[in-house]
Design a protein around this motif. Sequence first.
Motif, PDB file in Angstrom:
ATOM      1  N   GLY A 191     -48.370  59.954  19.171  1.00  0.00           N
ATOM      2  CA  GLY A 191     -48.462  60.156  17.732  1.00  0.00           C
ATOM      3  C   GLY A 191     -49.759  60.750  17.235  1.00  0.00           C
ATOM      4  O   GLY A 191     -49.973  60.851  16.028  1.00  0.00           O
ATOM      5  N   SER A 192     -50.618  61.202  18.141  1.00  0.00           N
ATOM      6  CA  SER A 192     -51.942  61.670  17.708  1.00  0.00           C
ATOM      7  C   SER A 192     -51.981  63.162  17.415  1.00  0.00           C
ATOM      8  O   SER A 192     -52.991  63.666  16.929  1.00  0.00           O
ATOM      9  CB  SER A 192     -52.992  61.353  18.780  1.00  0.00           C
ATOM     10  OG  SER A 192     -52.742  62.107  19.965  1.00  0.00           O
ATOM     11  N   TYR A 193     -50.903  63.879  17.689  1.00  0.00           N
ATOM     12  CA  TYR A 193     -50.953  65.332  17.518  1.00  0.00           C
ATOM     13  C   TYR A 193     -49.624  65.887  17.001  1.00  0.00           C
ATOM     14  O   TYR A 193     -48.556  65.314  17.199  1.00  0.00           O
ATOM     15  CB  TYR A 193     -51.301  66.011  18.852  1.00  0.00           C
ATOM     16  CG  TYR A 193     -50.309  65.763  19.971  1.00  0.00           C
ATOM     17  CD1 TYR A 193     -49.241  66.630  20.210  1.00  0.00           C
ATOM     18  CD2 TYR A 193     -50.442  64.656  20.810  1.00  0.00           C
ATOM     19  CE1 TYR A 193     -48.337  66.409  21.229  1.00  0.00           C
ATOM     20  CE2 TYR A 193     -49.543  64.426  21.842  1.00  0.00           C
ATOM     21  CZ  TYR A 193     -48.490  65.300  22.048  1.00  0.00           C
ATOM     22  OH  TYR A 193     -47.591  65.072  23.055  1.00  0.00           O
ATOM     23  N   TRP A 194     -49.765  67.012  16.307  1.00  0.00           N
ATOM     24  CA  TRP A 194     -48.617  67.852  15.971  1.00  0.00           C
ATOM     25  C   TRP A 194     -48.375  68.785  17.151  1.00  0.00           C
ATOM     26  O   TRP A 194     -49.322  69.177  17.840  1.00  0.00           O
ATOM     27  CB  TRP A 194     -48.889  68.689  14.729  1.00  0.00           C
ATOM     28  CG  TRP A 194     -49.235  67.913  13.506  1.00  0.00           C
ATOM     29  CD1 TRP A 194     -50.481  67.514  13.115  1.00  0.00           C
ATOM     30  CD2 TRP A 194     -48.335  67.452  12.494  1.00  0.00           C
ATOM     31  NE1 TRP A 194     -50.417  66.826  11.928  1.00  0.00           N
ATOM     32  CE2 TRP A 194     -49.116  66.771  11.511  1.00  0.00           C
ATOM     33  CE3 TRP A 194     -46.960  67.544  12.301  1.00  0.00           C
ATOM     34  CZ2 TRP A 194     -48.559  66.201  10.382  1.00  0.00           C
ATOM     35  CZ3 TRP A 194     -46.397  66.978  11.174  1.00  0.00           C
ATOM     36  CH2 TRP A 194     -47.188  66.308  10.229  1.00  0.00           C
ATOM     37  N   LEU A 195     -47.136  69.180  17.376  1.00  0.00           N
ATOM     38  CA  LEU A 195     -46.805  70.045  18.507  1.00  0.00           C
ATOM     39  C   LEU A 195     -46.234  71.362  18.012  1.00  0.00           C
ATOM     40  O   LEU A 195     -45.358  71.387  17.144  1.00  0.00           O
ATOM     41  CB  LEU A 195     -45.788  69.347  19.421  1.00  0.00           C
ATOM     42  CG  LEU A 195     -45.262  70.157  20.610  1.00  0.00           C
ATOM     43  CD1 LEU A 195     -46.392  70.505  21.570  1.00  0.00           C
ATOM     44  CD2 LEU A 195     -44.161  69.372  21.326  1.00  0.00           C
TER      45      LEU A 195
END
Length: 374
Positions: A196-200
């Motif tokens: 949940g720490s990044y957008w992809l």
Amino acid sequence: MKKTIVIEAQRIFRRKKHGMDFVALELIRELQKIDTHNSYIIAVGPGEDICLTETDNFKIEVLRSTNYMVWEQILLPRLLTKYKADLLHCTSNTAPILIKTPLVLTLHDIIFMEDKMGNNASTYQKLGRIYRRFVVPFILKKVRQIITVSNFEKVNILARYPNLEHITHAIYNGVGKEFVPPLPGANETFQDLLKGSYWLFLGNTDPKKNMRNTLLGFAQYLEVSMVKRNLLLLDTDLNALDKLLEELNISSIRPYLTITGYISHDQLPQCYANAFAFLYTSLRESFGLPLIEAMACGTPVIGSNTSAIPEVAGKSVIYVDPNSPHSIAEAMILLENDSLLYNDLIQQGLVHSKNYAWRNTATQTLLIYKSVLL
């Protein structure tokens, strides 16, 4: 009566496979399970990733040429003669011109017949475009059946070639069983990127993937967000990215970008599943397999309101105008701030993705074969 079917799958043994390669590979694997009667010859090019095994009625023939035109126009017809093939299925938009064997063609899209969206294609890509523009009109005069991957693309094809209406069929792609939410305690491939720490974003230099507006939208997101998650860019050229950031005057966002090269297929499920959300902001897609893969991994999707994406995604994504960076940023902030919406999209995506199975793709394709072989 038993028939001999040749399936062209030229690129499935290459290490860096892309969308059409996986579609061909998954189709063949499912046909191996459901058709034990007919005899199949799988024509492939040389490569190091031997991802398909022979079965009693499925034989693999490696045609050894790295020149695609020679491979398709010379070696493949020779193979048809060798095995006295009753049917040829070409899976990647083109086919041999001078053959008498009944032909089924998978025409994923006709982007190569449309106006280009940009000019940053490689020499290889430009030559491929020229080749397809030359070959495809000849093929369409003799093809028996055409498979495409969405009703959106079927409409595009028939708008240009209305005489093909009675032989053109939309058959959806599937999603592999490996695309599932992560198991608790699973080993993390991306150890420095917490769940949940990044957008992809599957970024590359193809203009239709819309990296320009996506980066501009991400820059606007960073100005507003209280969390400021990183953006993970897969399959991205570092030099091209830095040049684009400078051109857009947003080099300041560089510390918030995590860049990787090509990610192998077995790593993708975990990459999707660990993302906070998946940005699928393309300008033009004929199907959009990654958005279904992300849904199946329990990852919310922000998707474009264009091309085949609404047809494939249904009501299970947040839609944006891909030409508007503000629209992209607004959706990112909405998803970040609305936990009820976030969790609802996870559940909707998990349910919706189950509508897409490679077994269905293979079953419908086999019916097309049978209609030609009658």
